[in-house]
Design a protein around this motif. Structure first.
Motif, short mmCIF file in Angstrom:
data_model
loop_
_atom_site.label_atom_id
_atom_site.label_comp_id
_atom_site.label_asym_id
_atom_site.label_seq_id
_atom_site.Cartn_x
_atom_site.Cartn_y
_atom_site.Cartn_z
N HIS A 184 -5.14 9.41 6.56
CA HIS A 184 -6.27 8.87 7.30
C HIS A 184 -7.12 7.94 6.45
O HIS A 184 -7.68 6.97 6.93
CB HIS A 184 -7.14 10.01 7.84
N LEU A 185 -7.22 8.26 5.18
CA LEU A 185 -8.08 7.44 4.32
C LEU A 185 -7.39 6.14 3.92
O LEU A 185 -8.02 5.09 3.89
CB LEU A 185 -8.48 8.23 3.07
N PHE A 186 -6.09 6.20 3.61
CA PHE A 186 -5.43 5.03 3.02
C PHE A 186 -4.56 4.24 3.99
O PHE A 186 -4.26 3.09 3.71
CB PHE A 186 -4.55 5.47 1.84
N ASN A 187 -4.11 4.86 5.05
CA ASN A 187 -3.18 4.18 5.96
C ASN A 187 -2.10 3.44 5.17
O ASN A 187 -1.93 2.23 5.27
CB ASN A 187 -3.97 3.21 6.86
N PRO A 188 -1.34 4.17 4.35
CA PRO A 188 -0.33 3.52 3.49
C PRO A 188 0.93 3.19 4.29
O PRO A 188 1.15 3.76 5.36
CB PRO A 188 -0.02 4.60 2.45
N LEU A 221 -4.96 12.05 3.04
CA LEU A 221 -4.60 10.77 2.40
C LEU A 221 -4.23 9.72 3.44
O LEU A 221 -4.62 8.56 3.36
CB LEU A 221 -3.43 10.97 1.45
N ASN A 279 0.83 -1.20 0.00
CA ASN A 279 0.00 0.00 0.00
C ASN A 279 0.87 1.25 0.00
O ASN A 279 1.41 1.64 1.02
CB ASN A 279 -0.91 0.00 1.22
#
Lengths: 410, 410
Positions: free
Chosen positions: A336-340, A334, A213
């Motif tokens: 918070h939404l994707f936790n990459p 980004l 991710n």
DNA sequence: GTAACTTTATAAAAAAAATTAATAAGTCGG
DNA sequence: CCGACTTATTAATTTTTTTTATAAAGTTAC
């Protein structure tokens, strides 16, 4: 009867082809492998692997590549892709510049990259330019057309993957892009959005390799984003995913060229940064930028601002810092939404190094939940200016080796 | 010798098991299928499918299920999962309420859902409560423990999928959640974040079924988000993906309970909506809410506000509209980043219908690029209050049928 | 430096798996 | 009711993969 036969043959073939493709993909992505390696990873016996490898070697796709290591026993023979079995032509079409490269199966450039100082903003017929320059490049390299797997083409703008139509360029013809390019290339054509091609490069050769991710930001004139999720490039329903530059951020913001108000690009893009520099200097700010541009505001560019900052110019540093803060707030979203697991910064602005990453990190500390922030590495791309070209090469080769139901004979 | 044998057997088994699992998964997700259907979709001959189906039927997993249609020929026998071959126990743990259900392989409730009026906010030992109530439910249903495939458990809060540790609840023990629950259940345990379980339900039984890229919003006390990407639930690097409620939106906003300032939840959550209602009414706003709560501000709830709006109360409608606008701006961000084919609104607030969807749509028209907006359907969930329970059931069964290397005998 | 042990490679034999072919059975439409 | 069509079953055949046996090439320990 006939149709029954055909069906069975295709089933048989499809299973064989699947294994062949898996082998070729493995070699492409991981370099060399021994027979026992493959036997382990593909869960097939050594003789079976041997049989398939013999076939591929006979067809010219793979070659022996020396010996591997052993922990106490006969050393295995390593096999790898024959670099000159097939080639890919890659075209990176920008607004002001076009790059064309001819690459082999080991991702090596066969000849120097051709650079054309025209682009999507030009009035000239760039399709014909690309056709001529490509043909010349291929001819000069002495490679026959049937050795070319395909052409990989990247360009900016909104591209609808369902129809293949670009809503930004070549709109007059109203044709899908792949059909447009099929007319100038005598081999299969693959088209990809430039930012997404860059992410493919990171995934195949860059810092995202082996990761699941990852977000790839391209900080140039605008703000581009590509997402690698579950180890694959995410495109969205129609290919529009990643329009990070146009998320709403400023409550009563400026008008964006997209028609909306308060987009991220109105506060955090390269264009805005340059505008800020011009305005500031016009209002009397003292900065090395003035010297570097010989007092000509027209000459102010990202490159100049970065150079000034590198020289310690406080005004340039402050400008970059302001842009970094705006970006940081967007990146917090980004995060918070994707936790990459990783965010890769690319594009011209990323060359500013700490002058851009520090204010981003600073802002993230303010605006991100610590637990999630801690989980993510923020890095700067290590790929050079040919990243996009390499991304489309990976696109073509992977497409060929993974989907390629029709296994091409050499 | 021995180890060689074991390896071979396991390889053989793993291939057989893969096909068996694929068959079971197909039956679970698509209901009934005929042998020719499966022969087509799995690219295997009819005798091969017949052989495997016989084996599964013998083991008790599948049964004949009547006849299918034919376009002019013998009608095929349809096969389907034996609903009572195995069962799943599902536990939905909320802050104030716990639901427990016993479900068969056809997703049917074997007994009425048990509801416990305690939850994560209670002081009591809810683990023991869950254990007792579950055992009682199983006992009363007359099902033996070895017929239970596993327990699916959902709860809110930040859950780290790498460690299995929750950072929000059961923090004192410091144990991974699945270990915690393994102590009270004598069968495999699967834990999932509640919002993500809901998305699994939409994907398996709801509006997201068969879709590739869908966003599921849960509008309750807070604002939850789960993403289905490329047909699968996306969790992020550590399982924290989808923290939509804590993206920064308000420039000089309120302090959020997460510690940061200006989070979306401070302007667009159910809690804020109720607070706004209380403040407004305290300041003298006239509204049916006052009557519906007998003039007791403590009694104001989402349910009451929605009810008032449904009765045509202008103040309640305005309140919902304000929340919808804030949400819409956040959703515009999601739209640009994900380019989803569908956004599903769930949670208590979604029951407000047009009173919440209209202002959202209105705001999207303002803040989203038309081309992308046009690509996305905005819908309201059709699953009821047991959605989360059903999502964890799908989780357990799919995990079993897809990963299940050890094929369980009946 | 040699014996004992490992790992890799190859070819022939054996086993396993899947398909084909032949046949039968059930349905639909005219 | 007949012919066309789809589905089901069985045995024979083919294909594919693995075993087994043997050889070759290295490594390690004594």
């Amino acid at each position: 009867m006939d149709s029954e036969d055909e069906k069975t043959i295709s089933v048989r073939d499809s299973k064989k082809t699947a294994l062949r493709n898996k082998l070729l993909t493995t070699f492409y992505q991981e370099g060399t492998k021994s027979i026992p390696d493959l036997s382990d990873s593909l869960q097939l016996s050594i003789p079976t692997i041997t049989r398939f490898l013999e076939e591929l070697a006979h067809a010219g796709y793979i070659i022996e590549e020396g010996e591997g290591f052993s922990s106490g026993g006969r050393r295995p023979v390593l096999y790898g892709l024959n670099p000159n079995a097939k080639f890919v032509i890659s075209v990176d079409i920008g607004r002001f510049i076009i790059r064309i490269a001819l690459v082999n199966l080991r991702n090596q450039f066969i000849a120097p990259v051709r650079i054309i100082n025209e682009g999507l903003s030009s009035q000239s017929d760039i399709l014909q330019l690309i056709k001529q320059e490509s043909e010349d490049l291929i001819k000069q390299s002495g490679i026959s057309n049937d050795k070319i797997l395909g052409a990989g083409i990247s360009l900016p703008g909104l591209i609808d993957i369902k129809t293949g139509i670009s809503y930004s360029y070549f709109t007059a013809v109203g044709k899908p892009l792949h059909e447009l390019f099929k007319e100038i290339f005598p081999f299969p054509v693959f088209v990809e959005h430039d930012t997404k091609a860059m992410a493919l490069a990171e995934l195949s050769f860059g810092l995202a390799k082996g990761k699941q991710n990852v977000l790839c930001l391209v900080l140039g004139a605008g703000v581009g984003l590509s997402m690698i999720m579950a180890g694959k490039l995410y495109k969205g329903n129609s290919g529009f995913a990643g329009e990070f530059g146009h998320i709403p951020v400023a409550d009563n913001g400026q008008l964006c060229y997209c028609g909306k108000v308060g987009c991220l690009e109105t506060v955090a893009s390269g264009v805005t940064l340059i505008q800020n520099a011009r305005n500031g200097i016009a209002s009397g700010a003292s900065s090395k930028i003035t010297d570097l541009t010989n007092n000509n505001p027209e000459k102010i560019s990202l490159d100049i601002i970065i150079k000034a900052a590198a020289l310690g110019d406080q005004y340039a540093i402050a400008l970059l810092s302001r842009t970094g803060e705006s970006l940081g707030k967007g990146i917090a979203t980004l995060l918070h939404l994707f936790n990459p697991e990783m965010i890769i910064l690319g594009g011209e602005l990323s060359k500013a190094g700490n002058h851009i990453t520090d204010p981003i990190k600073q802002t993230l500390n303010q605006h991100a939940i610590a637990r999630i922030l801690r989980d993510t590495e923020l890095v700067t791309t290590e790929l050079g200016e040919n990243a996009t070209l390499m991304g489309t090469v990976a696109l073509v080769i992977n497409n060929f080796f993974t989907k390629g139901a029709d296994f091409p004979k050499l």
